[in-house]
Structure formats: structure tokens, C-alpha cells
Design an enzyme around this catalytic site. Sequence first.
Site, PDB file in Angstrom:
ATOM      1  N   TYR A   1      21.941  36.161  12.957  1.00 34.19           N
ATOM      2  CA  TYR A   1      22.546  34.946  12.412  1.00 34.19           C
ATOM      3  C   TYR A   1      24.062  35.041  12.493  1.00 34.19           C
ATOM      4  O   TYR A   1      24.649  36.096  12.216  1.00 34.19           O
ATOM      5  CB  TYR A   1      22.088  34.805  10.959  1.00 34.19           C
ATOM      6  CG  TYR A   1      22.772  33.731  10.165  1.00 34.19           C
ATOM      7  CD1 TYR A   1      22.386  32.412  10.304  1.00 34.19           C
ATOM      8  CD2 TYR A   1      23.788  34.043   9.272  1.00 34.19           C
ATOM      9  CE1 TYR A   1      22.996  31.409   9.563  1.00 34.19           C
ATOM     10  CE2 TYR A   1      24.410  33.060   8.523  1.00 34.19           C
ATOM     11  CZ  TYR A   1      24.013  31.741   8.679  1.00 34.19           C
ATOM     12  OH  TYR A   1      24.622  30.759   7.948  1.00 34.19           O
TER      13      TYR A   1
ATOM     14  N   ARG B   1      19.904  48.717   1.006  1.00 33.17           N
ATOM     15  CA  ARG B   1      20.331  48.118   2.270  1.00 33.17           C
ATOM     16  C   ARG B   1      20.525  49.142   3.387  1.00 33.17           C
ATOM     17  O   ARG B   1      20.094  48.897   4.513  1.00 33.17           O
ATOM     18  CB  ARG B   1      21.622  47.306   2.088  1.00 33.17           C
ATOM     19  CG  ARG B   1      21.433  46.004   1.353  1.00 33.17           C
ATOM     20  CD  ARG B   1      20.721  44.985   2.239  1.00 33.17           C
ATOM     21  NE  ARG B   1      20.347  43.818   1.478  1.00 33.17           N
ATOM     22  CZ  ARG B   1      20.818  42.606   1.683  1.00 33.17           C
ATOM     23  NH1 ARG B   1      21.686  42.389   2.627  1.00 33.17           N
ATOM     24  NH2 ARG B   1      20.400  41.603   0.946  1.00 33.17           N
TER      25      ARG B   1
ATOM     26  N   ALA C   1      30.444  31.859  10.175  1.00 39.50           N
ATOM     27  CA  ALA C   1      30.820  31.005   9.060  1.00 39.50           C
ATOM     28  C   ALA C   1      32.324  30.735   9.052  1.00 39.50           C
ATOM     29  O   ALA C   1      32.763  29.629   8.707  1.00 39.50           O
ATOM     30  CB  ALA C   1      30.382  31.636   7.743  1.00 39.50           C
TER      31      ALA C   1
ATOM     32  N   HIS D   1      27.752  35.467  13.883  1.00 36.74           N
ATOM     33  CA  HIS D   1      28.340  36.343  14.894  1.00 36.74           C
ATOM     34  C   HIS D   1      27.792  37.740  14.656  1.00 36.74           C
ATOM     35  O   HIS D   1      27.864  38.252  13.532  1.00 36.74           O
ATOM     36  CB  HIS D   1      29.860  36.341  14.754  1.00 36.74           C
ATOM     37  CG  HIS D   1      30.571  37.069  15.858  1.00 36.74           C
ATOM     38  ND1 HIS D   1      30.395  38.409  16.108  1.00 36.74           N
ATOM     39  CD2 HIS D   1      31.443  36.622  16.789  1.00 36.74           C
ATOM     40  CE1 HIS D   1      31.142  38.774  17.135  1.00 36.74           C
ATOM     41  NE2 HIS D   1      31.791  37.697  17.561  1.00 36.74           N
TER      42      HIS D   1
ATOM     43  N   TYR E   1      18.745  48.763   6.984  1.00 39.16           N
ATOM     44  CA  TYR E   1      19.514  48.691   8.224  1.00 39.16           C
ATOM     45  C   TYR E   1      19.106  49.791   9.197  1.00 39.16           C
ATOM     46  O   TYR E   1      19.029  49.555  10.402  1.00 39.16           O
ATOM     47  CB  TYR E   1      21.014  48.758   7.937  1.00 39.16           C
ATOM     48  CG  TYR E   1      21.534  47.606   7.119  1.00 39.16           C
ATOM     49  CD1 TYR E   1      20.862  46.377   7.068  1.00 39.16           C
ATOM     50  CD2 TYR E   1      22.694  47.727   6.377  1.00 39.16           C
ATOM     51  CE1 TYR E   1      21.342  45.328   6.307  1.00 39.16           C
ATOM     52  CE2 TYR E   1      23.186  46.676   5.623  1.00 39.16           C
ATOM     53  CZ  TYR E   1      22.506  45.477   5.595  1.00 39.16           C
ATOM     54  OH  TYR E   1      22.984  44.432   4.842  1.00 39.16           O
TER      55      TYR E   1
END
Length: 141
Positions: free
Chosen positions: A92, A66, A124, A94, A70
Site C-alpha cells: 500500500y 510487529r 499519503a 509507496h 515483518y
Amino acid sequence: MASGSLTVVGTGVRSISQITPEAREAIESAEVVLYGVADPVTAEWIRTHSQRSQSLADFYEVGLARPVVYQKMVDAIMEPLRSGKRVCAAFYGHPGFFVTPSHKAVRLARAEGIEARMLPGICALDSLSADLVLQPVVHVT
């Protein structure tokens, strides 16, 4: 100061229905939009409302760590910024919650003298809070 600018926006959690007017304007006015969204409806909306767009999901590869993914996203955001483009990075939910590339890109752009801002988005947690408020209270005796 470089002439480019970065606006990082959130697209919400329910397809395009939660994109704020401010985020919409940022997407539509940017010269380049890079996006990491969760559904094809939002991706298509971005492609049709932007001058030039690219999905950041293309950087995910099986077996690639990851942090490496990134960093590739940050590099993709910084490239057009460094050439003076108005860039919008759309994520996606905030863009400030659990979105490492958004924070890294804003910090790096500012360190290089490029205007950078992050706009709020619906996440979410917001949806969960709204759902909990609507649930009936059950009293157990």
C-alpha cells in the site's frame, strides 16, 4: 547469482487507480505476488492479474509483535526467490515509506546475490501535498 528476482512496488493510496504502469507490469509478469494492501478492491485486482498471489496480511496476529510479523513477511518473500522465482512484493502507498519488510527483503535478496529493485509508488504525502495545493488561501485580517 540466483535466477530469481524481486521487484517491490507500491499500489498507491486510492485503490487501483494509482498503480503505475511499471508496477502493473511487475505484478502481471511475476510468478509470485505477495501483497500487503489496504483495501479489498486492490487485493482482488492483484489476485486477478497475477499467476499466483498471497496476502501478507495473513501474518498479522493479535498479540504478535510487529518485528515478528515483518520477519514472517520477509521470509515469505524470500522463499520463492530462493527457489528461482520472479517475485513481486506489492505494498500500500509507496513501498519505501514506513514499510520495513520491503527494505529488509531487498537488502537480504541483494546480499544473497538475487536481483532486487524497488519501484516508486504514490504515498499519503503525495496525496496530502496535492490536497493542500488545491485548498483556497484564506487571508485573516
